[in-house]
Design a protein around this motif. Structure first.
Motif, mmCIF file in Angstrom:
data_model
loop_
_atom_site.group_PDB
_atom_site.id
_atom_site.type_symbol
_atom_site.label_atom_id
_atom_site.label_comp_id
_atom_site.label_asym_id
_atom_site.label_seq_id
_atom_site.Cartn_x
_atom_site.Cartn_y
_atom_site.Cartn_z
ATOM 1 N N MET A 90 38.079 44.128 39.400
ATOM 2 C CA MET A 90 37.692 45.247 40.263
ATOM 3 C C MET A 90 36.493 44.886 41.138
ATOM 4 S SD MET A 90 39.662 47.884 40.034
ATOM 5 C CE MET A 90 38.648 49.171 40.733
ATOM 6 N N GLY A 91 35.527 44.172 40.581
ATOM 7 C CA GLY A 91 34.346 43.779 41.351
ATOM 8 C C GLY A 91 34.708 42.928 42.553
ATOM 9 N N ILE A 92 35.564 41.945 42.318
ATOM 10 C CA ILE A 92 35.980 41.047 43.396
ATOM 11 C C ILE A 92 36.821 41.779 44.434
ATOM 12 C CG2 ILE A 92 37.466 39.064 43.913
ATOM 13 C CD1 ILE A 92 36.525 37.879 41.218
ATOM 14 N N VAL A 93 37.821 42.527 43.947
ATOM 15 C CA VAL A 93 38.758 43.185 44.857
ATOM 16 C C VAL A 93 38.060 44.273 45.677
ATOM 17 C CG1 VAL A 93 40.857 44.578 44.963
ATOM 18 C CG2 VAL A 93 40.754 42.629 43.419
ATOM 19 N N ASN A 94 37.175 45.038 45.059
ATOM 20 C CA ASN A 94 36.474 46.088 45.804
ATOM 21 C C ASN A 94 35.641 45.509 46.933
ATOM 22 O OD1 ASN A 94 37.407 48.482 44.647
ATOM 23 N ND2 ASN A 94 35.912 48.393 42.998
ATOM 24 N N LYS A 95 35.008 44.358 46.714
ATOM 25 C CA LYS A 95 34.228 43.722 47.780
ATOM 26 C C LYS A 95 35.142 43.240 48.910
ATOM 27 C CE LYS A 95 30.275 42.104 45.118
ATOM 28 N NZ LYS A 95 29.643 40.939 44.508
ATOM 29 N N ILE A 105 43.535 38.233 40.378
ATOM 30 C CA ILE A 105 43.742 38.060 38.933
ATOM 31 C C ILE A 105 43.914 36.578 38.618
ATOM 32 C CG2 ILE A 105 45.377 38.469 37.043
ATOM 33 C CD1 ILE A 105 45.751 41.310 38.180
ATOM 34 N N ALA A 106 44.668 35.881 39.449
ATOM 35 C CA ALA A 106 44.880 34.450 39.237
ATOM 36 C C ALA A 106 43.562 33.676 39.387
ATOM 37 C CB ALA A 106 45.912 33.927 40.223
ATOM 38 N N ARG A 107 42.755 34.046 40.368
ATOM 39 C CA ARG A 107 41.476 33.361 40.589
ATOM 40 C C ARG A 107 40.493 33.576 39.445
ATOM 41 N NH1 ARG A 107 39.118 35.566 45.710
ATOM 42 N NH2 ARG A 107 40.734 37.115 45.547
ATOM 43 N N THR A 108 40.481 34.783 38.882
ATOM 44 C CA THR A 108 39.527 35.076 37.813
ATOM 45 C C THR A 108 40.052 34.698 36.440
ATOM 46 O OG1 THR A 108 40.359 37.334 37.565
ATOM 47 C CG2 THR A 108 38.484 37.003 39.049
ATOM 48 N N GLY A 109 41.357 34.481 36.333
ATOM 49 C CA GLY A 109 41.945 34.152 35.033
ATOM 50 C C GLY A 109 42.013 35.365 34.117
ATOM 51 N N ALA A 110 42.039 36.557 34.692
ATOM 52 C CA ALA A 110 42.098 37.786 33.901
ATOM 53 C C ALA A 110 43.444 37.886 33.193
ATOM 54 C CB ALA A 110 41.896 38.999 34.803
ATOM 55 N N ALA A 111 43.394 38.332 31.930
ATOM 56 C CA ALA A 111 44.616 38.401 31.150
ATOM 57 C C ALA A 111 44.862 39.777 30.544
ATOM 58 C CB ALA A 111 44.574 37.354 30.043
ATOM 59 N N SER A 112 43.819 40.573 30.407
ATOM 60 C CA SER A 112 43.999 41.878 29.759
ATOM 61 C C SER A 112 43.085 42.912 30.413
ATOM 62 C CB SER A 112 43.690 41.761 28.272
ATOM 63 O OG SER A 112 42.308 41.500 28.096
ATOM 64 N N MET A 113 43.144 44.132 29.890
ATOM 65 C CA MET A 113 42.318 45.213 30.413
ATOM 66 C C MET A 113 40.825 44.930 30.226
ATOM 67 S SD MET A 113 44.072 47.485 31.935
ATOM 68 C CE MET A 113 43.036 48.922 31.986
ATOM 69 N N LYS A 114 40.483 44.038 29.306
ATOM 70 C CA LYS A 114 39.078 43.673 29.095
ATOM 71 C C LYS A 114 38.489 43.025 30.351
ATOM 72 C CE LYS A 114 39.521 42.808 24.150
ATOM 73 N NZ LYS A 114 39.505 41.791 23.105
ATOM 74 N N ASP A 115 39.338 42.394 31.131
ATOM 75 C CA ASP A 115 38.902 41.684 32.332
ATOM 76 C C ASP A 115 38.970 42.548 33.595
ATOM 77 O OD1 ASP A 115 38.594 39.330 30.793
ATOM 78 O OD2 ASP A 115 40.748 38.931 30.975
ATOM 79 N N MET A 116 39.255 43.827 33.426
ATOM 80 C CA MET A 116 39.414 44.709 34.584
ATOM 81 C C MET A 116 38.150 44.757 35.443
ATOM 82 S SD MET A 116 40.629 48.649 34.683
ATOM 83 C CE MET A 116 40.655 49.562 36.210
ATOM 84 N N ALA A 165 50.654 45.093 50.106
ATOM 85 C CA ALA A 165 49.593 44.138 50.452
ATOM 86 C C ALA A 165 48.464 44.190 49.419
ATOM 87 C CB ALA A 165 49.049 44.444 51.846
ATOM 88 N N ILE A 166 48.161 45.394 48.943
ATOM 89 C CA ILE A 166 47.127 45.546 47.907
ATOM 90 C C ILE A 166 47.556 44.830 46.637
ATOM 91 C CG2 ILE A 166 45.930 47.207 46.420
ATOM 92 C CD1 ILE A 166 46.105 49.207 48.791
ATOM 93 N N ILE A 167 48.814 45.016 46.244
ATOM 94 C CA ILE A 167 49.329 44.378 45.024
ATOM 95 C C ILE A 167 49.233 42.863 45.128
ATOM 96 C CG2 ILE A 167 51.437 43.956 43.683
ATOM 97 C CD1 ILE A 167 52.172 46.906 44.181
ATOM 98 N N SER A 168 49.647 42.299 46.257
ATOM 99 C CA SER A 168 49.610 40.839 46.390
ATOM 100 C C SER A 168 48.167 40.330 46.375
ATOM 101 C CB SER A 168 50.334 40.385 47.661
ATOM 102 O OG SER A 168 49.633 40.790 48.811
ATOM 103 N N HIS A 169 47.255 41.067 46.995
ATOM 104 C CA HIS A 169 45.841 40.662 47.001
ATOM 105 C C HIS A 169 45.263 40.710 45.590
ATOM 106 C CE1 HIS A 169 42.222 39.816 49.339
ATOM 107 N NE2 HIS A 169 41.588 40.462 48.376
ATOM 108 N N ILE A 170 45.609 41.745 44.840
ATOM 109 C CA ILE A 170 45.092 41.877 43.471
ATOM 110 C C ILE A 170 45.684 40.804 42.570
ATOM 111 C CG2 ILE A 170 45.070 43.376 41.430
ATOM 112 C CD1 ILE A 170 44.727 45.746 43.362
ATOM 113 N N LYS A 171 46.969 40.472 42.746
ATOM 114 C CA LYS A 171 47.583 39.396 41.960
ATOM 115 C C LYS A 171 46.839 38.085 42.199
ATOM 116 C CE LYS A 171 52.278 41.138 41.452
ATOM 117 N NZ LYS A 171 53.692 40.969 41.854
ATOM 118 N N ASP A 172 46.480 37.838 43.459
ATOM 119 C CA ASP A 172 45.723 36.638 43.798
ATOM 120 C C ASP A 172 44.348 36.654 43.117
ATOM 121 O OD1 ASP A 172 45.110 34.220 45.320
ATOM 122 O OD2 ASP A 172 43.773 35.518 46.501
#
Length: 149
Positions: A124-129, A109-120, A100-107
């Protein structure tokens, strides 16, 4: 009934049943909640979100101590920490499983448009909240690194 009242009731029942392991864990929770209530900047009482954070902090402390005791071959102290850990975890909200954590984080990542570790940091800010109290921060961090790495 608030968490504080629940803990008080459970302490009474643990005392009556002479369950020392449960009593130690409950007293640790009560002490941490009282400390949080009297900290500088705390309002009249503490919110449910703050209670969850206090419990998570206690769980993290117990896990770290248990790991240290296990590494030092101290099964007696390891058992005490583990017993308290189980008592404290019982008062936390149901934790999400890794899938469930993996699917939430994938979502996220898609919302933020993150592509690399630079966008971590963004992810993290969104997912932690969103997963506050529902998932361990260490697990979230590991999954984000896996998916962005």
């Amino acid at each position: 009934m608030s968490l504080q009242q629940t803990i008080d009731q459970d302490i009474k029942s643990a005392m009556l049943s002479k369950d020392s392991a449960r009593l130690r864990g409950l007293r640790a929770i009560k002490a941490a909640l009282l400390l949080a209530k009297t900290e500088k900047g705390a309002e009249e009482g503490i919110t449910e979100e703050m209670e969850v954070k206090v419990l998570q902090k206690l769980v993290k402390q117990r896990k770290e101590s248990a790991d240290i005791y296990q590494a030092q071959n101290r099964p007696d102290l390891y058992q005490i920490e583990n017993e308290e850990l189980q008592v404290i975890e019982a008062y936390l909200p149901q934790q999400m499983d890794r899938e469930a954590i993996i699917s939430h984080i994938k979502d996220a990542i898609a919302r933020t448009g993150a592509a690399s570790m630079k966008d971590m940091g963004k992810v993290m800010g969104i997912v932690n909240k969103e997963l506050s109290g529902k998932a361990d921060g260490k697990t979230i961090s590991e999954v984000v690194k896996e998916l962005l790495g």
